[in-house]
Design a protein around this motif. Structure first.
Motif, PDB file in Angstrom:
ATOM      1  N   HIS A   1       0.863  -1.188   0.000  1.00 53.61           N
ATOM      2  CA  HIS A   1       0.000   0.000   0.000  1.00 53.61           C
ATOM      3  C   HIS A   1       0.889   1.224   0.000  1.00 53.61           C
ATOM      4  N   HIS A   2       0.562   2.230  -0.811  1.00 53.33           N
ATOM      5  CA  HIS A   2       1.416   3.411  -0.901  1.00 53.33           C
ATOM      6  C   HIS A   2       1.284   4.322   0.304  1.00 53.33           C
ATOM      7  N   ASP A   3       0.085   4.782   0.581  1.00 51.22           N
ATOM      8  CA  ASP A   3      -0.121   5.738   1.664  1.00 51.22           C
ATOM      9  C   ASP A   3      -0.219   5.017   3.000  1.00 51.22           C
ATOM     10  N   ASP A   4       0.187   5.710   4.063  1.00 49.80           N
ATOM     11  CA  ASP A   4      -0.017   5.124   5.385  1.00 49.80           C
ATOM     12  C   ASP A   4      -1.476   5.269   5.805  1.00 49.80           C
ATOM     13  N   ARG A   5      -2.192   6.200   5.191  1.00 52.61           N
ATOM     14  CA  ARG A   5      -3.596   6.404   5.526  1.00 52.61           C
ATOM     15  C   ARG A   5      -4.493   5.781   4.465  1.00 52.61           C
ATOM     16  N   ALA A   6      -5.600   5.250   4.910  1.00 55.06           N
ATOM     17  CA  ALA A   6      -6.604   4.705   3.997  1.00 55.06           C
ATOM     18  C   ALA A   6      -7.981   5.030   4.550  1.00 55.06           C
ATOM     19  N   GLU A   7      -8.887   5.359   3.650  1.00 50.71           N
ATOM     20  CA  GLU A   7     -10.245   5.710   4.059  1.00 50.71           C
ATOM     21  C   GLU A   7     -11.081   4.444   4.157  1.00 50.71           C
ATOM     22  N   GLY A   8     -11.391   4.045   5.386  1.00 47.21           N
ATOM     23  CA  GLY A   8     -12.190   2.846   5.614  1.00 47.21           C
ATOM     24  C   GLY A   8     -13.640   3.173   5.906  1.00 47.21           C
ATOM     25  N   PRO A   9     -14.453   2.162   6.124  1.00 50.40           N
ATOM     26  CA  PRO A   9     -15.879   2.363   6.396  1.00 50.40           C
ATOM     27  C   PRO A   9     -16.135   3.238   7.618  1.00 50.40           C
ATOM     28  N   ALA A  10     -15.227   3.160   8.602  1.00 51.61           N
ATOM     29  CA  ALA A  10     -15.425   3.917   9.833  1.00 51.61           C
ATOM     30  C   ALA A  10     -14.554   5.160   9.888  1.00 51.61           C
ATOM     31  N   GLY A  11     -13.996   5.555   8.738  1.00 47.12           N
ATOM     32  CA  GLY A  11     -13.149   6.730   8.697  1.00 47.12           C
ATOM     33  C   GLY A  11     -11.717   6.394   8.314  1.00 47.12           C
TER      34      GLY A  11
ATOM     35  N   LEU B   1      -7.133  -5.115   9.161  1.00 48.85           N
ATOM     36  CA  LEU B   1      -7.022  -4.656   7.776  1.00 48.85           C
ATOM     37  C   LEU B   1      -7.574  -5.684   6.799  1.00 48.85           C
ATOM     38  N   ALA B   2      -7.364  -6.952   7.087  1.00 50.08           N
ATOM     39  CA  ALA B   2      -7.777  -8.013   6.167  1.00 50.08           C
ATOM     40  C   ALA B   2      -9.283  -8.037   5.946  1.00 50.08           C
ATOM     41  N   ARG B   3     -10.029  -7.558   6.917  1.00 46.45           N
ATOM     42  CA  ARG B   3     -11.490  -7.568   6.804  1.00 46.45           C
ATOM     43  C   ARG B   3     -12.034  -6.342   6.085  1.00 46.45           C
ATOM     44  N   MET B   4     -11.224  -5.323   5.936  1.00 48.23           N
ATOM     45  CA  MET B   4     -11.716  -4.038   5.430  1.00 48.23           C
ATOM     46  C   MET B   4     -11.707  -3.974   3.908  1.00 48.23           C
ATOM     47  N   ARG B   5     -12.654  -3.213   3.387  1.00 44.19           N
ATOM     48  CA  ARG B   5     -12.681  -2.865   1.977  1.00 44.19           C
ATOM     49  C   ARG B   5     -12.684  -1.344   1.884  1.00 44.19           C
ATOM     50  N   PHE B   6     -11.895  -0.819   0.950  1.00 44.96           N
ATOM     51  CA  PHE B   6     -11.682   0.615   0.860  1.00 44.96           C
ATOM     52  C   PHE B   6     -12.188   1.129  -0.482  1.00 44.96           C
ATOM     53  N   PRO B   7     -12.826   2.302  -0.496  1.00 44.82           N
ATOM     54  CA  PRO B   7     -13.322   2.846  -1.752  1.00 44.82           C
ATOM     55  C   PRO B   7     -12.203   3.433  -2.597  1.00 44.82           C
ATOM     56  N   SER B   8     -12.362   3.391  -3.904  1.00 43.84           N
ATOM     57  CA  SER B   8     -11.427   4.036  -4.828  1.00 43.84           C
ATOM     58  C   SER B   8     -12.185   4.335  -6.112  1.00 43.84           C
ATOM     59  N   PRO B   9     -11.666   5.215  -6.968  1.00 43.69           N
ATOM     60  CA  PRO B   9     -12.333   5.515  -8.239  1.00 43.69           C
ATOM     61  C   PRO B   9     -12.544   4.277  -9.105  1.00 43.69           C
ATOM     62  N   GLN B  10     -11.691   3.265  -8.933  1.00 39.50           N
ATOM     63  CA  GLN B  10     -11.843   2.032  -9.723  1.00 39.50           C
ATOM     64  C   GLN B  10     -12.700   0.992  -9.024  1.00 39.50           C
ATOM     65  N   GLY B  11     -13.283   1.361  -7.883  1.00 38.45           N
ATOM     66  CA  GLY B  11     -14.112   0.417  -7.146  1.00 38.45           C
ATOM     67  C   GLY B  11     -13.451  -0.007  -5.846  1.00 38.45           C
ATOM     68  N   PRO B  12     -14.182  -0.710  -4.992  1.00 40.02           N
ATOM     69  CA  PRO B  12     -13.638  -1.127  -3.700  1.00 40.02           C
ATOM     70  C   PRO B  12     -12.413  -2.033  -3.875  1.00 40.02           C
ATOM     71  N   TYR B  13     -11.492  -1.911  -2.955  1.00 45.59           N
ATOM     72  CA  TYR B  13     -10.312  -2.769  -2.987  1.00 45.59           C
ATOM     73  C   TYR B  13      -9.956  -3.179  -1.570  1.00 45.59           C
ATOM     74  N   ARG B  14      -9.150  -4.221  -1.474  1.00 40.39           N
ATOM     75  CA  ARG B  14      -8.600  -4.601  -0.178  1.00 40.39           C
ATOM     76  C   ARG B  14      -7.086  -4.531  -0.239  1.00 40.39           C
ATOM     77  N   ILE B  15      -6.473  -4.409   0.900  1.00 44.81           N
ATOM     78  CA  ILE B  15      -5.015  -4.369   0.989  1.00 44.81           C
ATOM     79  C   ILE B  15      -4.497  -5.801   0.996  1.00 44.81           C
ATOM     80  N   HIS B  16      -3.467  -6.054   0.194  1.00 46.26           N
ATOM     81  CA  HIS B  16      -2.882  -7.386   0.106  1.00 46.26           C
ATOM     82  C   HIS B  16      -1.559  -7.432   0.858  1.00 46.26           C
ATOM     83  N   THR B  17      -1.217  -8.603   1.336  1.00 43.14           N
ATOM     84  CA  THR B  17       0.072  -8.786   1.984  1.00 43.14           C
ATOM     85  C   THR B  17       1.163  -8.908   0.921  1.00 43.14           C
ATOM     86  N   LEU B  18       2.400  -8.717   1.354  1.00 43.16           N
ATOM     87  CA  LEU B  18       3.529  -8.931   0.456  1.00 43.16           C
ATOM     88  C   LEU B  18       3.555 -10.383  -0.005  1.00 43.16           C
TER      89      LEU B  18
END
Length: 256
Positions: A63-73, A85-102
């Motif tokens: 993930h590039h930014d240390d901050r991410a906009e989640g459902p609760a802020g 983090l694994a449970r969260m989905r984050f909004p983006s212009p291309q649609g919801p995404y999740r953070i992946h591990t290395l």
């Protein structure tokens, strides 16, 4: 565009210029996701660059930014537990995404392309832990020379070198000052590459890199004319957000 096909995935045994997708192909899919990496390879990239951070409990995530906009802020990636983090989905212009591990990312990409992992500075007190986790994460990845680890943090690169002297390392910089003082760093003699911002690349810089035996990976070039300029100067790699727009300019004049 000239096809670039080889059975040897190596930053050091092949000649550039390499086309590297910056966070994948962010114009086609959410950056730093498997979909963006697939899109970059489909667009003809030789490899992909992506950002690595460490969560509070020591899991390396992409993930590039240390901050991410989640459902609760807004949440801090490095201040969060991976199980959350694994449970969260984050909004983006291309649609919801999740953070992946290395680990997930390497599983998708291993053996398919060159990899440039940009390790985000974890803070001095976490240098050792971040270095240990990254070395462990890369242990099973072969060929080892398909991976180039870059960072703005010279101390982190030094910590990585102390743990694995065979790891390919690149120093990132956005102005000449850090590069001009690089010789003062412990890692100065252990680098294989420098990663300058594109506008810093000129004949003088290329000459210094050549004298030091360093590859030059320029970021981030999205304009065909600028890409052509960098290729003519002899850079090892061009890192781009727009592989579909600059590939022809990068390979212009090269033999098939």
């Amino acid at each position: 565009m000239i096809p670039r096909m080889t059975d040897i995935l190596s930053w050091t045994r092949l000649s550039g210029p390499f086309l590297i997708g910056h966070r994948g192909h962010p114009g086609a899919a959410r950056e730093n996701t498997p979909e963006a990496f697939e899109a970059a390879l489909e667009a003809g990239c030789d490899g992909v660059e992506f950002d690595v951070r460490m969560t509070r409990d020591g899991v390396l995530v992409v993930h590039h930014d240390d901050r991410a906009e989640g459902p609760a802020g807004t949440i801090a990636v490095e201040g969060s537990l991976w199980v959350d983090l694994a449970r969260m989905r984050f909004p983006s212009p291309q649609g919801p995404y999740r953070i992946h591990t290395l680990a997930e990312t390497l599983e998708v990409l291993r053996g398919r392309c060159l990899l440039n992992l940009e390790m985000k500075p974890p803070g001095r007190v976490r240098h050792a832990a971040a270095a240990d986790q990254l070395i462990a994460g890369l242990e099973a990845l072969r060929p080892h020379e398909s991976v180039l680890v870059s960072s703005f943090d010279a101390d982190l690169l030094a910590a990585l070198h102390r743990r694995d002297s065979g790891l390919l390392l690149g120093f990132l910089f956005a102005s000449m000052e850090p590069f001009n003082h690089l010789e003062e760093s412990e890692v100065a003699e252990s680098l294989q590459a420098i990663h300058p911002r594109r506008d810093l690349v000129d004949r003088k810089l290329m000459r210094r890199a050549e004298e030091a035996g360093l590859m030059v990976c320029a970021w981030t070039a999205d304009d065909p004319a600028e890409t052509s300029r960098l290729a003519k100067l002899g850079v090892t790699a061009v890192i781009t957000n727009r592989p579909d727009a600059v590939a022809d300019a990068l390979y212009e004049g090269m033999e098939p």
